[in-house]
Each structure stands twice: as structure tokens, then as C-alpha cells.
Design an enzyme around this catalytic site. Sequence first.
Site, PDB file in Angstrom:
ATOM      1  N   GLU A 153       1.832  22.262 -18.245  1.00 20.79           N
ATOM      2  CA  GLU A 153       3.166  22.817 -18.505  1.00 20.79           C
ATOM      3  C   GLU A 153       4.261  21.755 -18.513  1.00 20.79           C
ATOM      4  OE1 GLU A 153       3.998  26.196 -15.981  1.00 20.79           O
ATOM      5  OE2 GLU A 153       2.839  27.506 -17.272  1.00 20.79           O
ATOM      6  N   ARG A 168       5.467  19.303  -7.455  1.00 24.38           N
ATOM      7  CA  ARG A 168       4.778  18.755  -8.623  1.00 24.38           C
ATOM      8  C   ARG A 168       5.796  18.378  -9.692  1.00 24.38           C
ATOM      9  NH1 ARG A 168       1.944  24.353 -10.998  1.00 24.38           N
ATOM     10  NH2 ARG A 168       3.857  25.578 -10.986  1.00 24.38           N
ATOM     11  N   GLU A 212      -3.302  30.702 -19.188  1.00 20.67           N
ATOM     12  CA  GLU A 212      -3.094  31.355 -17.897  1.00 20.67           C
ATOM     13  C   GLU A 212      -2.588  32.770 -18.166  1.00 20.67           C
ATOM     14  OE1 GLU A 212      -0.480  29.053 -15.379  1.00 20.67           O
ATOM     15  OE2 GLU A 212      -1.549  27.187 -15.762  1.00 20.67           O
TER      16      GLU A 212
HETATM   17  C1  GAL Z   1       2.220  28.292 -14.070  1.00 23.69           C
HETATM   18  C2  GAL Z   1       1.520  27.019 -13.656  1.00 23.69           C
HETATM   19  C3  GAL Z   1       0.404  27.285 -12.677  1.00 23.69           C
HETATM   20  C4  GAL Z   1       0.860  28.226 -11.603  1.00 23.69           C
HETATM   21  C5  GAL Z   1       1.325  29.497 -12.250  1.00 23.69           C
HETATM   22  C6  GAL Z   1       1.736  30.561 -11.268  1.00 23.69           C
HETATM   23  O1  GAL Z   1       3.524  28.038 -14.462  1.00 23.69           O
HETATM   24  O2  GAL Z   1       0.987  26.351 -14.774  1.00 23.69           O
HETATM   25  O3  GAL Z   1      -0.022  26.063 -12.104  1.00 23.69           O
HETATM   26  O4  GAL Z   1       1.876  27.627 -10.864  1.00 23.69           O
HETATM   27  O5  GAL Z   1       2.431  29.216 -13.065  1.00 23.69           O
HETATM   28  O6  GAL Z   1       2.179  31.714 -11.933  1.00 23.69           O
END
Ligand code: GAL
Length: 642
Positions: free
Chosen positions: A142, A103, A313
Site C-alpha cells: 500500500e 510502518r 485484501e
Molecule cells: C491495509 C493494510 C494491511 C492491514 C489492513 C487492515 O490497509 O495493507 O496491512 O493493515 O489494512 O485493515
Amino acid sequence: MKLGCCYFPEHWPEEMWVEDARRMRAIGLSLVRIGEFAWSRIEPEPGHFDWEWLDRAIDALHAEGLQVILCTPTATPPKWLVDRMPDMIAIDQHGRPRGFGSRRHYCFSHQGFRTESRRITTALAERYGHHPAITAWQTDNEYGCHDTVLSFSRAAAGGFRRWLAQRYESIDTLNTAWGNVFWSMEYRLFDEIDPPNLTVTEANPAHWLDYRRFASSEVASFNREQVEILRARSPGRDITHNFMGFFAEFDHHDVGRDLDIATWDSYPLGFLEQFWFSDDEKHAYLRQGHPDIAAFHHDLYRGCSNGRWGVMEQQPGPVNWARFNPAPLPGMVALWTLEAFAHGAEFTSYFRWRQAPFAQEQMHAGLLRPDGSEAEATDEVRLAARVIEQLGPQDAVQAPVALVFSYEAAWICGIQPQGESFRYLELAYEWYSALRRQGLDVDIVEFGASLDGYGAIFIPSVPIAHEAQVESLKSASRPILIGPRSGSKTDGFCIPEGLAPGPLRDLIPVTVTRVESLRDGEIEAGDGWSISRWREDVTSDLDPEFALSDGRGVVYRQGNVRYCAAWPDRKLLDLMVMRIADEAGMDITPLPDGLRLRRTASHIFAFNYRSEPADTAPLGLGEPLVGDSTIAPAGFAVWARA
Ligand code: GAL
């Protein structure tokens, strides 16, 4: 504060969506973020959109009363797009293409990809802009993850030249500003200037700083293009972006200005492992994360978007991307959730709903296991939901202390570290941590933001002290602590006339005549404290307030302003914080290792990051409303404020 999760309907058979939505509601979630990587399913063939599955997914979530945060999918341009436009791929510092197959492979400066980004954003906004389930939009995912802010493509080179021409207007002005007479680096035309990579030895630091400024503005303008489309087509919905932890490659204040609410992705165990923490700290906080990691970012991002922020997240178990990926102590997921609540988050959303059985992140925990059974964190989410409900909405109060943070400072210290271990982010974090060890709440603010109402102002380092910013400090009568390297560069990355700290000499009469950096492990001792990494020789008529055992000055003070001419250890930081708090008339609460406090208008929260119980009786808070006065490891307690 609402609770939510990150969900990927495209990863699961459609029959599961309704039941997933029902279970989300049942454990106390009301928000769900979707869509950030779904471009290949939304537009499987160029120009051919397949909306029906996404309509049904959103409807299934909506039917359960879940509010949806819908994302633009630009972090994952599909293969057909890359094949049609191969030069949209970012180029790394070594000149290598960042190929398809994971990605974030796009270059922010590629105008063709910009057009594609606007096209897919417009299509989504037109389809769902008025959908009653959509409560917010997330742009992309991100920015900068996997080292993707800087690209050295032809598109980026062209954009850089135009940016320079606008900034300097004449090539002579640029040559003078950068000092290009050095090593015959003078240019005749803006078109002759390349990005600063692939040079034989280091490129001119002024060249690098402008490249970083340019790249940062490219991220901001990429984001702004999406924001403008979403605002026009989806009125009344918040727009956010999910920022990362310990990441300063672009100016988040700048991007934040275009958002309604800043969010960030909280992975405390991964960050502990991946960043500078000592082996002792990595051992002590293996399953908790260092006690200031989450709070530092909560306070930083609260300052990036007018006080509105959330956690997009939240780590619910082991992640997959650090060198080692331990499981959190039982209780930590609830603790992290309540800590975000105490710092004023509007929501906390867990990453992810169900662990994926396939592809890159199959080792990353979710709230559910791949077989749909509940993973360890799920009960903690239920607990957090109950406590949040019990306590009710919290009003924020201005913190007593402002810590001034500058993204440009991070770039400058990275471009010209002079000593390998001078890491700006670490310095800012250490200063923040020192304030929190004394039980102080902190607002992390942009340099130049209003400092009204703060009892004290801490500036870990600001190598370029822009004039307007210095003015804002002159009017402050509260204690100000300014750290090393401040005022040591001009806007063009040169040593200022009259030497460092340049314009800050209007605040305190010190002159830095020489700097030295020290190898890791080398320290210079004072009276019960020490400095390491970085030390400045200072001439001044002032007597030092803190000096090394041999008399060389480290901290100078005039009136309310102090200058610290070295990298202080924790003891010296503690001494300075205590002295300043005393002068400012601020109450401090020295805390045992691993215990942290946070106040809202109505409550005091305590969080125990230790792996042993913490007795809060000595803090004199009385009996807590929630939890016990002896807080279990990875536990919390809450008191009503008098
Ligand atoms: C973040 C990202 C997510 C996933 C996650 C895993 O950096 O936005 O898509 O990859 O980490 O911890």
C-alpha cells in the site's frame, strides 16, 4: 477466480503452519500472500539473513498445494536500518519526522534507502525467484498508506530540484510557467527552490502541482526498481502491488504500467465510515458499505494494468481503523467475493487468515479468531467457493460506457479547491454511481486511453486537458459528457488563453466567464433537479439544454458533446445518463436503491446491498441459475445470459 488469504507465519508458532495450510485448503483457498512486513525476521542483523524459517513456511504452504504471493518487506524497514540511516525517515508537511514504531516511515526519495530496497529485494528474489510455490510477487505494501506519498525531507528537496531542472531546463522557463513574478517569488537557480510546505500562507499552486507530480514519479520509480529486480530473477511470475481505496495521491496508471496485474485492498465498511457519505447513507449501508464502493474500485483498477486485476485484501469482518467499526451483515463477505468475480478479478484474498492477539491490529477480524476457531465469514468463503466453481470461468466484455479518470485532476482540485466541498474523487464516484443506478456496466479508463467501442464517454472533470487527450475525444462520435472545471488550467496551473474550457472549446463552443462555489447545504434549483457546491457562468451561442429556474444555463450541448457547468445532483445526473443512453442506443435498467447489476460474457449478476429483500421480477430476467428472484438482504443472484 482463485480465493486466498493474507498470512503471517512469523506471527504464529511453527507447529501451527502445517495445520493452517491444511485448513486453508479445506475451506477452498488456493493462494496465500506472505512476507510484506517480515524484514526484521528475514534480516535480524544487518547483512545477516535468516532464511530458514521462511523456507520452512513456504514449504509448509507449498506441501498443501497453496500458491504463494511473496512480498518485498520494504513497508517496514527495521530499527537497525533506521538507526544506521536516520535521515531515511520521511518528513511530514509540518517538518516533523515520521518516527519508527509503526510502518511506512521511509522517504521514497532517500537514495540510501533506495539502495536498501534494491538490496533486500535482490536477496529475496535470488532466494525464492525460482521456487515452484511462488506464483507472484507483491512490491512493498500500500504505497501512500498513512499519508506517506509526500515527504519534505532534504532528500526529497534535492530530488525535486533535479526533477525541475530536467523538466524546465532553464530557471526563466520555470519562473514564467509558474508565474513567479507574483509576490516576488522568482528564483535565480534551481537549487534555491524548496518543497512547497512551511510557507506563510498558501504556496504557489503551480509549485504544489509540480511537487505532487514529482512525488508521484518517485513512487513509480521506487516501484519500478523493485519490479526490474524481480523480473530478472523470477521469470514467469506476475508482479503486483496492492493499491488502496479512495486514494489518489500518486498516479496509479503510471505505477500500473510496470505491473502485470493491479490489485487493491477492499474494506467497504471502513471506507463508508471514513469518506464523504451522508449520515443517511452511513445509516442505510452501515453493514454493507455503499453499493458502488467495491465496484468503483474493481473497475478503476481493471483499467490500471491492462485489464488484469485482483483483490489482495478483502475485509472479512469488522476492521480496526475507522471511527466506528461495525460487523458486515451475514452474507456480505460472500457478496463482495462474488461481485469481484463478476467484475473479472483473478483472485480475492481475505485479510487476514487469523486475527492477531497482539499489537496494532488485534481488533481486526480474520477468517479465524485468535484462538483458531472459525469466525463468521468462513462459511461465506466456502459458499463463495462453491458458487464460483459452479459458474466456471467468466469472460469479460467491454462495458458500454467509459468513465475517464485522472489522478492529476484529483491533485489540482485538492491544491486549489476554491470551494471546500469540491472533491474530485467524490465527483467521479457520483458520476459512476449514476451510471450504475441505471444498470450500466462501466470501464474506468485513463484520460488518453483508447475510447474505441464505447457507446458513451463520461468525463467528470479534467482541469488540464492535454492536447493528445483532446485529440482522442475529437475522433469519438459517441455521446461525451464533460464536467465542471474541465480545461480550466494549463499544464503550468494557469488560466488558459481564451478562458476555460481551454482546448476543449474545439469540441463545444462554450466559455466560462466566472465560477462560484457554494456553502454546504446551498442549492440552486432547476426543473425537479438542482446543483450545489460549484457553478460556472457560461457564455455561448448555444441554448442551454438544462437551465436553472431563473434561466442560467447548466448543461450545454453541441452534437455529441455536452458540457456540464456545475456540480449536478443525482436527479440531474440521472436525467443526463438516461438521455445519453437513449441517444447511444444503450439499454438501461433503472434499479431500486441498493440493487446493482454486472454482466460477464455468459452471466448476469445481481447484488442486493439493501437490508430488505429485493424483488428482481420487474427486471424481466426470469428465474435465476443461482439464488432466488427475490434476493435476500446482502444476497446475490445469477442468471445465464441469452
Ligand atoms: C491495509 C493494510 C494491511 C492491514 C489492513 C487492515 O490497509 O495493507 O496491512 O493493515 O489494512 O485493515
